[in-house]
Design a protein around this motif. Structure first.
Motif, PDB file in Angstrom:
ATOM      1  N   PRO A 228       0.817  -1.225   0.000  1.00  0.00           N
ATOM      2  CA  PRO A 228       0.000   0.000   0.000  1.00  0.00           C
ATOM      3  C   PRO A 228       0.846   1.268   0.000  1.00  0.00           C
ATOM      4  O   PRO A 228       1.932   1.323   0.581  1.00  0.00           O
ATOM      5  CB  PRO A 228      -0.808  -0.119   1.293  1.00  0.00           C
ATOM      6  N   LEU A 229       0.326   2.283  -0.656  1.00  0.00           N
ATOM      7  CA  LEU A 229       0.989   3.584  -0.695  1.00  0.00           C
ATOM      8  C   LEU A 229       0.939   4.260   0.671  1.00  0.00           C
ATOM      9  O   LEU A 229       0.031   4.006   1.470  1.00  0.00           O
ATOM     10  CB  LEU A 229       0.305   4.490  -1.723  1.00  0.00           C
ATOM     11  N   PRO A 230       1.891   5.129   0.960  1.00  0.00           N
ATOM     12  CA  PRO A 230       1.792   5.931   2.183  1.00  0.00           C
ATOM     13  C   PRO A 230       0.513   6.760   2.141  1.00  0.00           C
ATOM     14  O   PRO A 230       0.196   7.384   1.119  1.00  0.00           O
ATOM     15  CB  PRO A 230       3.033   6.833   2.115  1.00  0.00           C
ATOM     16  N   GLU A 231      -0.228   6.748   3.217  1.00  0.00           N
ATOM     17  CA  GLU A 231      -1.487   7.487   3.288  1.00  0.00           C
ATOM     18  C   GLU A 231      -1.387   8.604   4.314  1.00  0.00           C
ATOM     19  O   GLU A 231      -0.925   8.385   5.437  1.00  0.00           O
ATOM     20  CB  GLU A 231      -2.643   6.557   3.664  1.00  0.00           C
ATOM     21  N   PRO A 232      -1.814   9.818   3.975  1.00  0.00           N
ATOM     22  CA  PRO A 232      -1.804  10.903   4.954  1.00  0.00           C
ATOM     23  C   PRO A 232      -2.862  10.680   6.026  1.00  0.00           C
ATOM     24  O   PRO A 232      -3.886  10.026   5.785  1.00  0.00           O
ATOM     25  CB  PRO A 232      -2.138  12.141   4.101  1.00  0.00           C
ATOM     26  N   ASP A 233      -2.606  11.201   7.208  1.00  0.00           N
ATOM     27  CA  ASP A 233      -3.620  11.169   8.255  1.00  0.00           C
ATOM     28  C   ASP A 233      -4.820  12.001   7.830  1.00  0.00           C
ATOM     29  O   ASP A 233      -4.714  12.901   6.987  1.00  0.00           O
ATOM     30  CB  ASP A 233      -3.052  11.726   9.562  1.00  0.00           C
ATOM     31  N   ASP A 234      -5.970  11.722   8.436  1.00  0.00           N
ATOM     32  CA  ASP A 234      -7.182  12.457   8.083  1.00  0.00           C
ATOM     33  C   ASP A 234      -7.012  13.963   8.302  1.00  0.00           C
ATOM     34  O   ASP A 234      -7.614  14.763   7.596  1.00  0.00           O
ATOM     35  CB  ASP A 234      -8.370  11.954   8.899  1.00  0.00           C
ATOM     36  N   GLY A 235      -6.194  14.331   9.263  1.00  0.00           N
ATOM     37  CA  GLY A 235      -6.000  15.750   9.548  1.00  0.00           C
ATOM     38  C   GLY A 235      -4.791  16.355   8.872  1.00  0.00           C
ATOM     39  O   GLY A 235      -4.415  17.499   9.177  1.00  0.00           O
ATOM     40  N   ALA A 236      -4.176  15.630   7.944  1.00  0.00           N
ATOM     41  CA  ALA A 236      -2.950  16.120   7.303  1.00  0.00           C
ATOM     42  C   ALA A 236      -3.233  17.347   6.449  1.00  0.00           C
ATOM     43  O   ALA A 236      -4.274  17.444   5.797  1.00  0.00           O
ATOM     44  CB  ALA A 236      -2.329  15.025   6.450  1.00  0.00           C
ATOM     45  N   ASP A 237      -2.294  18.297   6.453  1.00  0.00           N
ATOM     46  CA  ASP A 237      -2.431  19.454   5.578  1.00  0.00           C
ATOM     47  C   ASP A 237      -1.649  19.210   4.289  1.00  0.00           C
ATOM     48  O   ASP A 237      -1.016  18.158   4.101  1.00  0.00           O
ATOM     49  CB  ASP A 237      -1.981  20.744   6.268  1.00  0.00           C
ATOM     50  N   LYS A 238      -1.672  20.194   3.399  1.00  0.00           N
ATOM     51  CA  LYS A 238      -1.053  19.995   2.091  1.00  0.00           C
ATOM     52  C   LYS A 238       0.462  19.844   2.175  1.00  0.00           C
ATOM     53  O   LYS A 238       1.072  19.166   1.339  1.00  0.00           O
ATOM     54  CB  LYS A 238      -1.424  21.135   1.150  1.00  0.00           C
ATOM     55  N   GLU A 239       1.092  20.438   3.192  1.00  0.00           N
ATOM     56  CA  GLU A 239       2.536  20.274   3.350  1.00  0.00           C
ATOM     57  C   GLU A 239       2.882  18.831   3.663  1.00  0.00           C
ATOM     58  O   GLU A 239       3.873  18.292   3.164  1.00  0.00           O
ATOM     59  CB  GLU A 239       3.054  21.196   4.446  1.00  0.00           C
ATOM     60  N   GLU A 240       2.074  18.191   4.491  1.00  0.00           N
ATOM     61  CA  GLU A 240       2.346  16.798   4.868  1.00  0.00           C
ATOM     62  C   GLU A 240       2.154  15.846   3.698  1.00  0.00           C
ATOM     63  O   GLU A 240       2.739  14.752   3.681  1.00  0.00           O
ATOM     64  CB  GLU A 240       1.440  16.395   6.030  1.00  0.00           C
ATOM     65  N   ARG A 241       1.357  16.223   2.722  1.00  0.00           N
ATOM     66  CA  ARG A 241       1.168  15.385   1.536  1.00  0.00           C
ATOM     67  C   ARG A 241       2.282  15.583   0.525  1.00  0.00           C
ATOM     68  O   ARG A 241       2.364  14.845  -0.457  1.00  0.00           O
ATOM     69  CB  ARG A 241      -0.191  15.681   0.896  1.00  0.00           C
ATOM     70  N   GLY A 242       3.158  16.539   0.760  1.00  0.00           N
ATOM     71  CA  GLY A 242       4.353  16.666  -0.055  1.00  0.00           C
ATOM     72  C   GLY A 242       4.242  17.676  -1.177  1.00  0.00           C
ATOM     73  O   GLY A 242       3.244  17.744  -1.888  1.00  0.00           O
ATOM     74  N   ARG A 243       5.315  18.451  -1.335  1.00  0.00           N
ATOM     75  CA  ARG A 243       5.413  19.390  -2.449  1.00  0.00           C
ATOM     76  C   ARG A 243       6.214  18.754  -3.569  1.00  0.00           C
ATOM     77  O   ARG A 243       7.291  18.200  -3.351  1.00  0.00           O
ATOM     78  CB  ARG A 243       6.103  20.680  -2.008  1.00  0.00           C
ATOM     79  N   VAL A 244       5.687  18.842  -4.789  1.00  0.00           N
ATOM     80  CA  VAL A 244       6.388  18.327  -5.957  1.00  0.00           C
ATOM     81  C   VAL A 244       6.791  19.501  -6.843  1.00  0.00           C
ATOM     82  O   VAL A 244       6.023  20.436  -7.040  1.00  0.00           O
ATOM     83  CB  VAL A 244       5.514  17.312  -6.725  1.00  0.00           C
ATOM     84  N   LEU A 245       8.011  19.440  -7.330  1.00  0.00           N
ATOM     85  CA  LEU A 245       8.526  20.434  -8.265  1.00  0.00           C
ATOM     86  C   LEU A 245       8.646  19.779  -9.633  1.00  0.00           C
ATOM     87  O   LEU A 245       9.348  18.773  -9.786  1.00  0.00           O
ATOM     88  CB  LEU A 245       9.891  20.954  -7.804  1.00  0.00           C
ATOM     89  N   VAL A 246       7.961  20.336 -10.616  1.00  0.00           N
ATOM     90  CA  VAL A 246       7.997  19.828 -11.979  1.00  0.00           C
ATOM     91  C   VAL A 246       8.734  20.850 -12.840  1.00  0.00           C
ATOM     92  O   VAL A 246       8.295  22.001 -12.958  1.00  0.00           O
ATOM     93  CB  VAL A 246       6.573  19.602 -12.531  1.00  0.00           C
TER      94      VAL A 246
END
Length: 305
Positions: free
Chosen positions: A17-35
């Motif tokens: 399974p993929l890493p899953e954010p907690d229900d209360g996670a904010d956008k920073e905790e879900r990770g910033r991607v640079l394209v």
């Protein structure tokens, strides 16, 4: 070489399974991607890859693209911060100036994708060479022209480091290895394993059968999808999906495996709804959240039994 081969099917994904954010996670905790992507002739590549990264679950998106197309890319991606990069009189990105422009972004970035829609190859390689030392352990996904960084100079594999991931198709792999494409397609498994060992990074060799290999000798075979995926922009979407999964915290091999599987399954869904030929690359990413949710629900049901 000795290898540990795995079949990449639904059962394998549910067991990984993929890493899953907690229900209360904010956008920073879900990770910033640079394209870092696009050029004047292919601005859509940046949009396709960046959109796919968000559809894969990344929390924040920054896109760096040539200044001449940055306004259009920004208008096409209201969710993103878009940074215009300096070009010279030939329209080529300037590596050192780009690194200076991106310096403030890199510290908080969870994954970086370089390459979709970038030309010429030499400019993309210079950018990768300037960028890699500044990333530390931050995962780096190289696609399209940026992958040629492994070709230039004997120190290229060591300079790129173990957190790098490449996504070549057979023609690109032949170019990177300096070998005939016809020879490589006879044994894609061994080709992927040799390249991963040589470059000390994860390699996803794309095709009707996709082989994902690690430097340590693990490999995964994936054989789903359809011919409709062989369309303009499809590889940009795949690269974006993998980058988004990296930003969420998936290790490179897992991000590659899930990205390949989700991309293929999205193509299958579109083939059923639209037709086996003629669906568009831009339609693939929207299928991904439902696919991830379905696999997660199946895994949960299996654990409850």
């Amino acid at each position: 070489m000795s290898a540990r081969q795995h079949e990449l099917d639904d059962a394998a994904l549910r067991a990984w399974p993929l890493p899953e954010p907690d229900d209360g996670a904010d956008k920073e905790e879900r990770g910033r991607v640079l394209v870092i992507a696009g050029c004047a002739e292919m601005p859509g590549a940046a949009v396709l890859a960046a959109t796919a990264a968000l559809r894969a679950g990344a929390g924040k998106l920054v896109v760096a693209t040539p200044a001449c197309i940055a306004p259009w890319v920004a208008a096409s991606l209201p969710e993103a911060r878009v940074i215009g990069l300096v070009e010279d009189e030939r329209g080529e990105l300037q590596a050192e100036q780009a690194l200076e422009r991106l310096h403030g972004v890199l510290a908080g970035t969870a994954a970086v994708l370089v390459g979709p829609g970038m030309v010429p190859e030499a400019a993309a390689v210079r950018l990768v060479r300037a960028l890699r030392p500044a990333l530390g352990d931050t995962p780096l996904l190289l696609d399209a022209a940026a992958m040629a960084a492994v070709r230039e100079g004997g120190d290229a594999p060591a300079a790129l480091g173990p957190h790098t991931l490449l996504t070549p198709h057979a023609g690109e792999m032949a170019h990177l290895l300096g070998q005939a494409k016809e020879a490589l397609v006879q044994d894609p498994r061994d080709t992927a394993l040799r390249a991963a060992h040589q470059w000390q990074c994860v390699v996803a060799l794309k095709g009707a059968e996709t082989w994902i290999a690690t430097p340590g000798g693990d490999c995964w075979r994936h054989a789903r999808g359809n011919v409709g995926l062989a369309t303009s922009g499809s590889g940009d979407v795949l690269a974006g999906l993998v980058a988004g999964l990296l930003a969420r915290g998936a290790p490179p091999a897992q991000a590659a495996a899930w990205g390949v599987a989700l991309h293929a399954r999205a193509g299958e869904r579109l083939a059923e709804r639209v037709g086996p030929l003629g669906y568009l690359a831009r339609e693939l990413a929207a299928e991904v959240p439902r696919l991830m949710g379905a696999l997660r629900a199946q895994a949960g049901a299996a654990r409850d039994r």
